[in-house]
Design an enzyme around this catalytic site. Sequence first.
Site, PDB file in Angstrom:
ATOM      1  N   CYS A 379       0.840  -1.201   0.000  1.00 14.44           N
ATOM      2  CA  CYS A 379       0.000   0.000   0.000  1.00 14.44           C
ATOM      3  C   CYS A 379       0.879   1.257   0.000  1.00 14.44           C
ATOM      4  O   CYS A 379       1.450   1.582  -1.026  1.00 14.44           O
ATOM      5  CB  CYS A 379      -0.994  -0.032   1.145  1.00 14.44           C
ATOM      6  SG  CYS A 379      -2.485   0.885   0.746  1.00 14.44           S
ATOM      7  N   HIS A 505      -3.728  -4.948   0.313  1.00 16.19           N
ATOM      8  CA  HIS A 505      -3.170  -5.519   1.551  1.00 16.19           C
ATOM      9  C   HIS A 505      -3.213  -7.048   1.523  1.00 16.19           C
ATOM     10  O   HIS A 505      -4.153  -7.651   2.047  1.00 16.19           O
ATOM     11  CB  HIS A 505      -3.952  -4.998   2.763  1.00 16.19           C
ATOM     12  CG  HIS A 505      -3.674  -3.575   3.066  1.00 16.19           C
ATOM     13  ND1 HIS A 505      -2.620  -3.173   3.847  1.00 16.19           N
ATOM     14  CD2 HIS A 505      -4.306  -2.446   2.673  1.00 16.19           C
ATOM     15  CE1 HIS A 505      -2.618  -1.854   3.936  1.00 16.19           C
ATOM     16  NE2 HIS A 505      -3.624  -1.386   3.222  1.00 16.19           N
ATOM     17  N   GLU A 507      -1.608  -9.075   3.227  1.00 14.15           N
ATOM     18  CA  GLU A 507      -1.421  -9.691   4.549  1.00 14.15           C
ATOM     19  C   GLU A 507      -2.731 -10.161   5.184  1.00 14.15           C
ATOM     20  O   GLU A 507      -2.722 -11.033   6.043  1.00 14.15           O
ATOM     21  CB  GLU A 507      -0.689  -8.725   5.488  1.00 14.15           C
ATOM     22  CG  GLU A 507      -1.480  -7.503   5.954  1.00 14.15           C
ATOM     23  CD  GLU A 507      -1.368  -6.307   5.007  1.00 14.15           C
ATOM     24  OE1 GLU A 507      -1.088  -6.522   3.813  1.00 14.15           O
ATOM     25  OE2 GLU A 507      -1.596  -5.162   5.459  1.00 14.15           O
TER      26      GLU A 507
HETATM   27  N1  GLN Z   1      -1.813   6.778   2.793  1.00 17.35           N
HETATM   28  C1  GLN Z   1      -1.893   5.993   1.595  1.00 17.35           C
HETATM   29  C2  GLN Z   1      -3.224   6.184   0.898  1.00 17.35           C
HETATM   30  O1  GLN Z   1      -4.192   6.568   1.529  1.00 17.35           O
HETATM   31  C3  GLN Z   1      -1.627   4.529   1.877  1.00 17.35           C
HETATM   32  C4  GLN Z   1      -2.652   3.895   2.752  1.00 17.35           C
HETATM   33  C5  GLN Z   1      -2.210   2.556   3.299  1.00 17.35           C
HETATM   34  O2  GLN Z   1      -1.037   2.230   3.285  1.00 17.35           O
HETATM   35  N2  GLN Z   1      -3.132   1.778   3.822  1.00 17.35           N
HETATM   36  O3  GLN Z   1      -3.341   5.898  -0.258  1.00 17.35           O
END
Ligand code: GLN
Length: 532
Positions: A379, A505, A507
Amino acid sequence: MQRKYIFITGGVVSSLGKGLTLASIAMLLEKKGFSIAMLKLDPYLNVDPGTMNPFEHGEVYVTDDGVETDLDLGHYYRYTTSPLSRASTATSGQIYDTVIKRERRGDYLGKTVQVIPHITDEIKNRIVHCGDVGVAEIVLVEIGGTIGDIESLPFLEAIRQFRYERPQDCLNIHMTYVPYLKAAGEVKTKPTQHSVQTLRSIGILPDLILCRSEVNLSSEIKEKISLFCNVPRESVFDEVDVNTSIYEVPLMLRKQGVDDAICKRLSLPTHPVDLSVWEDLLDKILHPKGTITVGIVGKYLDHKDAYKSVFEALHHGAIAAGYKLQIRAIESDKIPSQDELAGCDGYLVPGGFGERGWEGKLEAAHYCREKKIPYFGICLGMQVMVVEFARNVLGLPSANSTEMELATRDPIISLLNEQEEIEEKGGTMRLGAYPCLLREGSRAHAAYGTKSISERHRHRYEFNNKYKALAEEKGLLLSGIYEEGNLCEIAEVKDHPWMVGVQFHPEFKSRPTDPHPLFREFVQAMVEKKHG
Ligand code: GLN
């Protein structure tokens, strides 16, 4: 079969591992052939943990249907095949919200709206609903918090009533802590007695007591707990601190026959369970071929649960490779020097929000790309990887994410409305499962072994397609695309052993018995790096 309900409450102290224990029990029941569903009830007033600081509350776990939930749902996922959705979680905030909205609509026809029966009825509805949605024979419900908290009272009253209405179909497990007092040279049962007394004073009689303890409890101690707490001796179990892995817990409970005791009490057949897969898993954990070290570059590293699922998924990958995993926390608050970074077999930059630590993470990505060390960006970690690549390979030294620098000249990561000027999409979080198409011949495709996948998201910012052609020309492979939205989901550095960033994500979808393909391959790349 008449549906059965199992409730777990906690006493004496928090952090006893109720979620993990209930998930272990659920797994044993699944292995006995029952279909299960799990529900976490959280007494706090936040509507969901989405806005809670990871320093305080740990990781936010996300379901396929895009609900931001408590990290215990991650345990449920890792141990069981329980369906997880909006129906698997409820907080006091949500429950009050539902009731108050109903009151405003006039649904209560002028009646006085009260905790009992209106809030408790809503809690009971949610318990039944969870079983209906999951088409479950057994519903396992975890009540967050500790007995004695003011906030948990409506939940406890609801499960008291629930059982009163279905005495044959409910079972209460109470989990307590039995401390070992060094000075006295013995364990102490008094805190357990008091917490069961509190439970009984609100009308709940535990059927089973699970005692967390540093040492095995003697027969005499169990007898004492049985007598003082009004629970049969054969229903008092201990759960001693595990030696090496939390994946020992189901085996420990099975060994004592916790699953059979539950089935007996609920008049269910006590089918034998085959735990050979878990025994093999544990054998692998206990006999690793060696150790590999991963550096996690982030800013919530002081809280051990802030990256819970990431740590677990890394362990799953390491178990699959036959290695013991060592995690080195690298604080990104100040930019780490090359010396401070050096020494790990690979680096992972996990998800995150906000500017703090950003440049430190970029430094880590730079280090991995130049030194050809495995890098996995999740992310925010993918956004880091892309910005570093833009600055140092695409020749765009001021490239940035607009989250960190709104007026950047090269917004290679930005909000969709900044990219396309669509007003309403900007700033909304992309949450939950999205399909993704993988490019043949990519690392991602090799890992998954299939072209279409689905992964869960929780972010606002996206790769800016304006830079797509240039990035690909210079060696950044955009290997995963959400076609309908034309969004880049995976990026890989071509001229590198393993440098992969994913906008989702992964994970959240890794199990010890079925490691996530990307974590498996990342760990494999680290092993290869270490051993050549
Ligand atoms: N801050 C980044 C976004 O909003 C990544 C978010 C995250 O890593 N969950 O896109």
